[in-house]
Design a protein around this motif. Structure first.
Motif, PDB file in Angstrom:
ATOM      1  N   LEU A 121      12.566   6.119 -59.068  1.00  0.00           N
ATOM      2  CA  LEU A 121      11.855   7.294 -58.570  1.00  0.00           C
ATOM      3  C   LEU A 121      12.769   8.327 -57.924  1.00  0.00           C
ATOM      4  O   LEU A 121      12.468   9.526 -57.942  1.00  0.00           O
ATOM      5  N   LYS A 122      13.867   7.881 -57.348  1.00  0.00           N
ATOM      6  CA  LYS A 122      14.751   8.847 -56.695  1.00  0.00           C
ATOM      7  C   LYS A 122      15.662   9.559 -57.694  1.00  0.00           C
ATOM      8  O   LYS A 122      16.294  10.567 -57.361  1.00  0.00           O
ATOM      9  N   SER A 123      15.733   9.042 -58.920  1.00  0.00           N
ATOM     10  CA  SER A 123      16.510   9.716 -59.957  1.00  0.00           C
ATOM     11  C   SER A 123      15.646  10.802 -60.586  1.00  0.00           C
ATOM     12  O   SER A 123      14.422  10.738 -60.548  1.00  0.00           O
ATOM     13  N   SER A 164       3.547   2.909 -51.593  1.00  0.00           N
ATOM     14  CA  SER A 164       4.214   4.212 -51.686  1.00  0.00           C
ATOM     15  C   SER A 164       4.769   4.449 -53.086  1.00  0.00           C
ATOM     16  O   SER A 164       4.611   5.545 -53.648  1.00  0.00           O
ATOM     17  N   GLU A 165       5.397   3.434 -53.659  1.00  0.00           N
ATOM     18  CA  GLU A 165       5.982   3.581 -54.992  1.00  0.00           C
ATOM     19  C   GLU A 165       4.886   3.791 -56.047  1.00  0.00           C
ATOM     20  O   GLU A 165       5.045   4.606 -56.964  1.00  0.00           O
ATOM     21  N   VAL A 166       3.776   3.064 -55.915  1.00  0.00           N
ATOM     22  CA  VAL A 166       2.670   3.225 -56.866  1.00  0.00           C
ATOM     23  C   VAL A 166       2.101   4.637 -56.784  1.00  0.00           C
ATOM     24  O   VAL A 166       1.808   5.268 -57.805  1.00  0.00           O
ATOM     25  N   GLU A 167       1.949   5.154 -55.583  1.00  0.00           N
ATOM     26  CA  GLU A 167       1.436   6.519 -55.418  1.00  0.00           C
ATOM     27  C   GLU A 167       2.382   7.547 -56.030  1.00  0.00           C
ATOM     28  O   GLU A 167       1.944   8.530 -56.653  1.00  0.00           O
ATOM     29  N   THR A 172       3.970  11.081 -60.730  1.00  0.00           N
ATOM     30  CA  THR A 172       5.011  11.326 -61.730  1.00  0.00           C
ATOM     31  C   THR A 172       4.463  11.276 -63.146  1.00  0.00           C
ATOM     32  O   THR A 172       4.886  12.041 -64.021  1.00  0.00           O
ATOM     33  N   LEU A 173       3.501  10.386 -63.387  1.00  0.00           N
ATOM     34  CA  LEU A 173       2.982  10.156 -64.737  1.00  0.00           C
ATOM     35  C   LEU A 173       1.692  10.933 -65.013  1.00  0.00           C
ATOM     36  O   LEU A 173       0.968  10.619 -65.960  1.00  0.00           O
ATOM     37  N   VAL A 174       1.441  11.958 -64.220  1.00  0.00           N
ATOM     38  CA  VAL A 174       0.173  12.681 -64.302  1.00  0.00           C
ATOM     39  C   VAL A 174      -0.058  13.349 -65.659  1.00  0.00           C
ATOM     40  O   VAL A 174      -1.200  13.531 -66.080  1.00  0.00           O
ATOM     41  N   ASP A 175       1.004  13.707 -66.371  1.00  0.00           N
ATOM     42  CA  ASP A 175       0.862  14.413 -67.645  1.00  0.00           C
ATOM     43  C   ASP A 175       0.890  13.491 -68.866  1.00  0.00           C
ATOM     44  O   ASP A 175       0.999  13.958 -69.999  1.00  0.00           O
ATOM     45  N   ALA A 176       0.790  12.184 -68.657  1.00  0.00           N
ATOM     46  CA  ALA A 176       0.977  11.236 -69.754  1.00  0.00           C
ATOM     47  C   ALA A 176       0.022  11.486 -70.920  1.00  0.00           C
ATOM     48  O   ALA A 176       0.427  11.480 -72.093  1.00  0.00           O
TER      49      ALA A 176
END
Length: 232
Positions: A121-123, A164-167, A172-176
């Motif tokens: 996620l940080k990348s 936190s990571e799941v959120e 991040t994957l909202v446009d899948a």
């Protein structure tokens, strides 16, 4: 044979250690497989660095990947952490990283899962382009799906340590769904987008509708097959 002869001896002989490291830089798949077996007897940072380097450069070769995944499970967390710390990861490392994340889940190891997801996620990456990050997430999520586990469910598992990571993944994957249906996008990008569909309640109807649309005859058999996984 020369690599095998080093087993049990190279840890105490600097010249042998140096030679094995050099072999890891340029060799063939059978030699890499043997080298992985020899190096996996040791947990030193230099051995793990060589294993991670082999994974980064040759992790797409089936025999090499199988050899890396066959080393003792206790080394997988360190291998994943070392691999993710490489300065530049090749896109083909994604499925191997995804499999290491799956092993962490199967071993009920939230610490390794959290570390791995934090690194991803940080990348900087986008769901609209092919990347090792999307390949890793696609492989991991497909594996979770086969175990009847969704990303959303991980938010409350392991005492909420991954919430936190799941959120962040949900955002991040909202446009899948949009990417999965974009016929102008590269097929590999669309495949990765399909793989991550159906993971969150807030987008279930949109994602399932997208997966259903992908069953049309003009879509590729691979996309249709992955869409069926989402719908099952």
């Amino acid at each position: 044979q020369a690599v095998e002869l080093c087993r049990g001896r190279w840890q105490d002989e600097p010249d042998l250690r140096k030679a094995l490291g050099a072999i890891g830089e340029d060799s063939s798949a059978p030699v890499y497989v043997k080298l992985i077996g020899v190096l996996s007897d040791d947990e030193s940072p230099s051995s793990l660095a060589t294993l991670a380097d082999i994974a980064n450069r040759h992790g797409d070769e089936p025999f090499v990947r199988d050899a890396l995944l066959s080393i003792d499970d206790s080394l997988h967390p360190q291998l994943l952490e070392t691999l993710l710390s490489q300065p530049a990861l090749n896109d083909h490392t994604g499925p191997l990283i995804g499999e290491l994340l799956l092993n962490a889940y199967r071993n009920q190891d939230p610490g390794t899962l959290k570390t791995g997801l934090e690194s991803i996620l940080k990348s900087k990456f986008s769901g609209r382009a092919a990347s090792w990050q999307m390949a890793a997430l696609a492989h991991w999520i497909r594996g979770l799906r086969q175990s009847k586990v969704s990303l959303a469910s991980l938010a409350t598992k392991f005492k909420g340590s991954l919430k936190s990571e799941v959120e962040q993944l949900e955002a991040t994957l909202v446009d899948a769904a949009e990417v999965a249906l974009d016929e102008t996008a590269p097929s590999e990008v669309r495949k990765m987008a399909v793989a991550v569909l159906g993971q969150f309640e807030s987008r279930q109807s949109t994602d399932l509708a997208a997966a259903t649309q992908l069953l049309q005859p003009h879509e590729s058999p691979v996309l249709q097959s992955w869409a069926i996984e989402v719908l099952q």
